[in-house]
Design an enzyme around this catalytic site. Sequence first.
Site, PDB file in Angstrom:
ATOM      1  N   ALA A  20      -5.727   4.158  -2.716  1.00  0.00           N
ATOM      2  CA  ALA A  20      -6.024   3.106  -3.708  1.00  0.00           C
ATOM      3  C   ALA A  20      -6.115   3.651  -5.127  1.00  0.00           C
ATOM      4  O   ALA A  20      -6.614   2.985  -6.022  1.00  0.00           O
ATOM      5  CB  ALA A  20      -7.304   2.369  -3.327  1.00  0.00           C
ATOM      6  N   ASN A  97      -3.140   1.719   3.629  1.00  0.00           N
ATOM      7  CA  ASN A  97      -2.084   1.587   2.622  1.00  0.00           C
ATOM      8  C   ASN A  97      -1.446   2.934   2.253  1.00  0.00           C
ATOM      9  O   ASN A  97      -0.301   2.957   1.802  1.00  0.00           O
ATOM     10  CB  ASN A  97      -2.702   0.925   1.378  1.00  0.00           C
ATOM     11  CG  ASN A  97      -1.827   1.064   0.162  1.00  0.00           C
ATOM     12  OD1 ASN A  97      -0.864   0.313  -0.019  1.00  0.00           O
ATOM     13  ND2 ASN A  97      -2.116   2.055  -0.689  1.00  0.00           N
ATOM     14  N   TYR A 162      10.718   7.623   7.484  1.00  0.00           N
ATOM     15  CA  TYR A 162       9.920   6.508   6.932  1.00  0.00           C
ATOM     16  C   TYR A 162      10.088   5.237   7.777  1.00  0.00           C
ATOM     17  O   TYR A 162       9.106   4.575   8.133  1.00  0.00           O
ATOM     18  CB  TYR A 162      10.374   6.275   5.485  1.00  0.00           C
ATOM     19  CG  TYR A 162       9.570   5.289   4.692  1.00  0.00           C
ATOM     20  CD1 TYR A 162       8.416   5.677   4.011  1.00  0.00           C
ATOM     21  CD2 TYR A 162       9.983   3.959   4.570  1.00  0.00           C
ATOM     22  CE1 TYR A 162       7.697   4.770   3.246  1.00  0.00           C
ATOM     23  CE2 TYR A 162       9.267   3.049   3.811  1.00  0.00           C
ATOM     24  CZ  TYR A 162       8.123   3.441   3.144  1.00  0.00           C
ATOM     25  OH  TYR A 162       7.413   2.534   2.392  1.00  0.00           O
ATOM     26  N   ALA A 165       8.288   5.574  11.078  1.00  0.00           N
ATOM     27  CA  ALA A 165       6.834   5.428  10.906  1.00  0.00           C
ATOM     28  C   ALA A 165       6.454   3.960  10.720  1.00  0.00           C
ATOM     29  O   ALA A 165       5.490   3.472  11.313  1.00  0.00           O
ATOM     30  CB  ALA A 165       6.363   6.246   9.706  1.00  0.00           C
TER      31      ALA A 165
END
Length: 263
Positions: A20, A97, A162, A165
């Site tokens: 974040a 995130n 990517y 995943a």
Amino acid sequence: MPNVAPLRPPDESCSLVTGASRGIGAAIALSLAATGRPVVVGYRADEAAAQRTVEAVERAGGKALAVQADVTVSTDVERIFDSAESAFGPVTVLINNAGVRSDQIFSAMEPDDWNVVLDTNLNSVYRTVRRALPAMGKARFGRIVNIGSVLGGRSLPGVANYATAKAGLEALTRSVAVEVARRGITVNAVAPGLVETELVRDVAFLRRSARAAIPARRAATPAEIAACVSFLASPEAGYVTGTTLTVDGGLSAAAFLPGAVHD
Ligand code: NDP
């Protein structure tokens, strides 16, 4: 008739957002803090940026705490939850995130390229979700939102690590969702298309062709992704679980748009 009033988190509880310090994660922290509950701002290395997120939350009247934690390190994950709990109470909203890219054509993809992306973008979610579930179960309330990608369902040259995943993240999302739904815990994914952040700053062809390839003719802003995450994290979204919300300006709905080139 069952009682269908939305279940609510305990008064003493908080949200935790990994990654974040900037980009989408910073926007999510800001958006979640607007609900009045404190937010833990997770970051790996950029303490100054994480502090800027905290200050933005505070300027908007919210409460936040920056905590350094590398999501690839189990003891760091333990520590960020411990810090959250002692500052604000149990984590009842968890947003996974944090993410990285290490693009390479598959034949040249070294173990390090593969491992760092799988570990940061997927294995980390195994760690955080397992750490989060007991307290959410006790609170009979939990919201987990995992940030996927449209590349979880389609691909481009150079992103096998990517895309694997992110596809795994969606499978994990569904699998955990069906196990914990009866305890008032929802688990969903948000799959953005192209969002203007540091992560894609170097992908020139994506930004060049975005106007042509994306029906909305532009990239998303981090705040547009954050708004969708905040909905899924809200008490009112209690019956939405195990799903992926695609937020891509129509990219994955379009069969073909003239001028869309991936060169
Ligand atoms: P950014 O590169 O702007 O931010 C990434 C964040 O993740 C930073 O806060 C960084 O912290 C943190 N981070 C990276 N590695 C770790 C780690 N090992 N442990 C803890 N934190 C870490 O990326 P975005 O905001 O663009 O991306 C956020 C998420 O959205 C990612 O999961 C990404 O895959 C996904 N996404 C992004 C898209 C886009 O177009 N931008 C499209 C689709 C999905 P620090 O600064 O301290 O290193």
